[in-house]
Design a protein around this motif. Sequence first.
Motif, PDB file in Angstrom:
ATOM      1  N   LYS A 252       0.841  -1.188   0.000  1.00  0.00           N
ATOM      2  CA  LYS A 252       0.000   0.000   0.000  1.00  0.00           C
ATOM      3  C   LYS A 252       0.885   1.251   0.000  1.00  0.00           C
ATOM      4  O   LYS A 252       2.018   1.227   0.489  1.00  0.00           O
ATOM      5  N   GLU A 253       0.330   2.319  -0.552  1.00  0.00           N
ATOM      6  CA  GLU A 253       1.031   3.595  -0.535  1.00  0.00           C
ATOM      7  C   GLU A 253       0.176   4.623   0.196  1.00  0.00           C
ATOM      8  O   GLU A 253      -1.029   4.695  -0.027  1.00  0.00           O
ATOM      9  N   VAL A 254       0.810   5.408   1.068  1.00  0.00           N
ATOM     10  CA  VAL A 254       0.115   6.445   1.830  1.00  0.00           C
ATOM     11  C   VAL A 254       0.825   7.770   1.584  1.00  0.00           C
ATOM     12  O   VAL A 254       2.054   7.859   1.702  1.00  0.00           O
ATOM     13  N   VAL A 255       0.044   8.780   1.234  1.00  0.00           N
ATOM     14  CA  VAL A 255       0.587  10.128   1.032  1.00  0.00           C
ATOM     15  C   VAL A 255      -0.058  11.040   2.073  1.00  0.00           C
ATOM     16  O   VAL A 255      -1.276  11.206   2.090  1.00  0.00           O
ATOM     17  N   LEU A 256       0.768  11.598   2.954  1.00  0.00           N
ATOM     18  CA  LEU A 256       0.294  12.574   3.934  1.00  0.00           C
ATOM     19  C   LEU A 256       0.589  13.964   3.388  1.00  0.00           C
ATOM     20  O   LEU A 256       1.751  14.329   3.192  1.00  0.00           O
ATOM     21  N   CYS A 257      -0.462  14.739   3.150  1.00  0.00           N
ATOM     22  CA  CYS A 257      -0.337  16.078   2.580  1.00  0.00           C
ATOM     23  C   CYS A 257      -0.784  17.077   3.648  1.00  0.00           C
ATOM     24  O   CYS A 257      -1.975  17.173   3.958  1.00  0.00           O
ATOM     25  N   ILE A 258       0.178  17.826   4.220  1.00  0.00           N
ATOM     26  CA  ILE A 258      -0.080  18.558   5.464  1.00  0.00           C
ATOM     27  C   ILE A 258       0.014  20.064   5.258  1.00  0.00           C
ATOM     28  O   ILE A 258       1.040  20.589   4.814  1.00  0.00           O
ATOM     29  N   ASP A 259      -1.052  20.734   5.601  1.00  0.00           N
ATOM     30  CA  ASP A 259      -1.111  22.195   5.594  1.00  0.00           C
ATOM     31  C   ASP A 259      -0.260  22.722   6.759  1.00  0.00           C
ATOM     32  O   ASP A 259      -0.489  22.370   7.922  1.00  0.00           O
ATOM     33  N   GLN A 260       0.736  23.569   6.461  1.00  0.00           N
ATOM     34  CA  GLN A 260       1.602  24.075   7.523  1.00  0.00           C
ATOM     35  C   GLN A 260       1.325  25.542   7.846  1.00  0.00           C
ATOM     36  O   GLN A 260       2.189  26.269   8.332  1.00  0.00           O
ATOM     37  N   SER A 261       0.073  25.983   7.601  1.00  0.00           N
ATOM     38  CA  SER A 261      -0.300  27.325   8.046  1.00  0.00           C
ATOM     39  C   SER A 261      -0.296  27.353   9.571  1.00  0.00           C
ATOM     40  O   SER A 261      -0.389  26.314  10.229  1.00  0.00           O
ATOM     41  N   GLY A 262      -0.195  28.540  10.147  1.00  0.00           N
ATOM     42  CA  GLY A 262       0.011  28.668  11.586  1.00  0.00           C
ATOM     43  C   GLY A 262      -1.037  27.978  12.422  1.00  0.00           C
ATOM     44  O   GLY A 262      -0.745  27.433  13.494  1.00  0.00           O
ATOM     45  N   SER A 263      -2.292  27.947  11.968  1.00  0.00           N
ATOM     46  CA  SER A 263      -3.373  27.355  12.755  1.00  0.00           C
ATOM     47  C   SER A 263      -3.284  25.841  12.824  1.00  0.00           C
ATOM     48  O   SER A 263      -3.985  25.212  13.617  1.00  0.00           O
ATOM     49  N   MET A 264      -2.427  25.225  12.009  1.00  0.00           N
ATOM     50  CA  MET A 264      -2.338  23.771  11.928  1.00  0.00           C
ATOM     51  C   MET A 264      -1.132  23.214  12.685  1.00  0.00           C
ATOM     52  O   MET A 264      -0.729  22.078  12.462  1.00  0.00           O
ATOM     53  N   THR A 286       5.419   5.277   2.331  1.00  0.00           N
ATOM     54  CA  THR A 286       4.868   6.522   2.879  1.00  0.00           C
ATOM     55  C   THR A 286       5.570   7.734   2.286  1.00  0.00           C
ATOM     56  O   THR A 286       6.794   7.767   2.187  1.00  0.00           O
ATOM     57  N   ARG A 287       4.763   8.716   1.917  1.00  0.00           N
ATOM     58  CA  ARG A 287       5.292   9.987   1.432  1.00  0.00           C
ATOM     59  C   ARG A 287       4.692  11.093   2.283  1.00  0.00           C
ATOM     60  O   ARG A 287       3.498  11.048   2.606  1.00  0.00           O
ATOM     61  N   LEU A 288       5.506  12.081   2.670  1.00  0.00           N
ATOM     62  CA  LEU A 288       5.029  13.190   3.478  1.00  0.00           C
ATOM     63  C   LEU A 288       5.353  14.504   2.788  1.00  0.00           C
ATOM     64  O   LEU A 288       6.514  14.778   2.463  1.00  0.00           O
ATOM     65  N   VAL A 289       4.298  15.293   2.566  1.00  0.00           N
ATOM     66  CA  VAL A 289       4.425  16.569   1.863  1.00  0.00           C
ATOM     67  C   VAL A 289       3.822  17.659   2.742  1.00  0.00           C
ATOM     68  O   VAL A 289       2.724  17.496   3.283  1.00  0.00           O
ATOM     69  N   VAL A 290       4.533  18.766   2.919  1.00  0.00           N
ATOM     70  CA  VAL A 290       3.986  19.918   3.634  1.00  0.00           C
ATOM     71  C   VAL A 290       3.869  21.070   2.650  1.00  0.00           C
ATOM     72  O   VAL A 290       4.615  21.162   1.677  1.00  0.00           O
ATOM     73  N   PHE A 291       2.912  21.952   2.928  1.00  0.00           N
ATOM     74  CA  PHE A 291       2.696  23.040   1.977  1.00  0.00           C
ATOM     75  C   PHE A 291       2.142  24.274   2.661  1.00  0.00           C
ATOM     76  O   PHE A 291       1.508  24.213   3.706  1.00  0.00           O
ATOM     77  N   ASP A 292       2.444  25.417   2.070  1.00  0.00           N
ATOM     78  CA  ASP A 292       1.720  26.675   2.289  1.00  0.00           C
ATOM     79  C   ASP A 292       1.412  27.172   0.883  1.00  0.00           C
ATOM     80  O   ASP A 292       0.584  26.568   0.216  1.00  0.00           O
ATOM     81  N   THR A 293       2.055  28.236   0.412  1.00  0.00           N
ATOM     82  CA  THR A 293       1.914  28.563  -1.003  1.00  0.00           C
ATOM     83  C   THR A 293       2.956  27.824  -1.839  1.00  0.00           C
ATOM     84  O   THR A 293       2.867  27.796  -3.060  1.00  0.00           O
ATOM     85  N   ALA A 294       3.942  27.238  -1.172  1.00  0.00           N
ATOM     86  CA  ALA A 294       4.933  26.378  -1.810  1.00  0.00           C
ATOM     87  C   ALA A 294       4.752  24.961  -1.286  1.00  0.00           C
ATOM     88  O   ALA A 294       4.073  24.726  -0.280  1.00  0.00           O
ATOM     89  N   VAL A 295       5.356  24.014  -1.973  1.00  0.00           N
ATOM     90  CA  VAL A 295       5.232  22.599  -1.606  1.00  0.00           C
ATOM     91  C   VAL A 295       6.616  22.048  -1.315  1.00  0.00           C
ATOM     92  O   VAL A 295       7.547  22.244  -2.104  1.00  0.00           O
ATOM     93  N   VAL A 296       6.762  21.361  -0.173  1.00  0.00           N
ATOM     94  CA  VAL A 296       8.046  20.761   0.200  1.00  0.00           C
ATOM     95  C   VAL A 296       7.824  19.283   0.488  1.00  0.00           C
ATOM     96  O   VAL A 296       6.979  18.925   1.314  1.00  0.00           O
ATOM     97  N   ASP A 297       8.551  18.436  -0.210  1.00  0.00           N
ATOM     98  CA  ASP A 297       8.467  16.991  -0.002  1.00  0.00           C
ATOM     99  C   ASP A 297       9.530  16.584   1.016  1.00  0.00           C
ATOM    100  O   ASP A 297      10.730  16.731   0.768  1.00  0.00           O
ATOM    101  N   LEU A 298       9.079  16.102   2.176  1.00  0.00           N
ATOM    102  CA  LEU A 298       9.993  15.740   3.272  1.00  0.00           C
ATOM    103  C   LEU A 298      10.110  14.236   3.448  1.00  0.00           C
ATOM    104  O   LEU A 298      10.515  13.751   4.501  1.00  0.00           O
TER     105      LEU A 298
END
Length: 423
Positions: A252-264, A286-298
């Motif tokens: 299985k593949e899991v992608v976590l796409c996380i909003d990193q705005s201050g409220s989160m 597992t893939r983990l991605v954080v974003f605001d107006t840009a996207v960073v794959d961690l």
Amino acid sequence: MSTGTTTGPTTDVTTDVTTGPAVDATTDATTGATSGATTGAAADDERLRRWRLVLGGGEADGTGRALTGTDAAMDGALTALYGRRNQGGDRTGRDRSAGLGASAPSVARWLGDIRTYFPSSVVQVMQRDAIDRLGLATLLLEPEMLEAVEADVHLVGTLLSLHKAMPETTRETARAVVRKVVDDLEKRLAARTRATLTGALDRSARISRPRHRDIDWDRTIRANLKNYLPEHRTVVPERLIGHGRASQAMRKEVVLCIDQSGSMAASVVYASVFGAVLASMRSIATRLVVFDTAVVDLTDRLDDPVDVLFGTQLGGGTDINRALAHCQSKITRPADTVVVLISDLYEGGIRDEMLKRVAAMKASGVQFVALLALSDEGAPAYDRDHAAALAALGAPAFACTPDLFPEIMAAALEKRPLPMPAA
């Protein structure tokens, strides 16, 4: 009633932790009427004492009660934080209180005082209030302050928002604080998450000719009830139903796409911990991605959630569509993929494109989960129009506590209805 302080959470603080010997004195049922009168007076005195701590003193509290000893010290710690400001900016409510100001030594003493007089859960609330109400965040850039505070998820969020401004002398101390919180969360969440998801992976691998140890007896019996032999009191199965065991290969593949705005902030902390736990399971890619107006794959940092957290940048705008475009481009096996979007859905990008992208992923076989928050907090603020639009696409959006997250992921992996919390 007018009060001498802004009480905020101090009501909870004082009612939870200011029990005194007078409460214990009321439990003696063998002393007769005289003792009963004394007990009633002691209970009244204890009640008055608690109200005095809540109200904070001054002419308006109406209690006429003076505090001494430990009670006076507790009251001073509360007033320093929650005391009412007068027109000159000083805090009032007690003549001897001058607030915390911006003095590092006085804050350090105050942090020591509240850890002496209050339990850890209350200390964490008071620390958060001190940062929000008194603007003490900048003092956390000093190693001495970090060593004095009670570490929790919210403190980690504050440190992450400040870490770009941290001097080199503070960064190692900050990492140690974050490490402590992350380690505690892993101890609490990792074992149960692995067990729950391993079971889900096993159940999702249905096979038609299972080995004896892999037979799903409940499903097999239900499927063969027509073959029940009353004289033998048994079922003769024509068809065995079982599940395979999760193999060592990625299934299985899991992608976590996380909003990193201050409220989160709290959601980012929990998601990073869960991401590291999922990455440790060989059957899940597992893939983990954080974003605001840009996207960073961690994804390359998932072996250490602390590195993930220090790779985030809390604050800024939000472009969910861009983040989902990146995630979509990384999906190679849609039918075996779960995408988890953790966001309050306040979209700064192209709304219609975001919704089309979610619809396309679902049509290709992707299991899409939208979490408005992943934290222990109450109901989050979120964009209700976007949440309703996702629900119309078959992707309901809801908040999730960390304890529920393993069950949410298990259901998604098995492609069964999600166990959404009650509204």
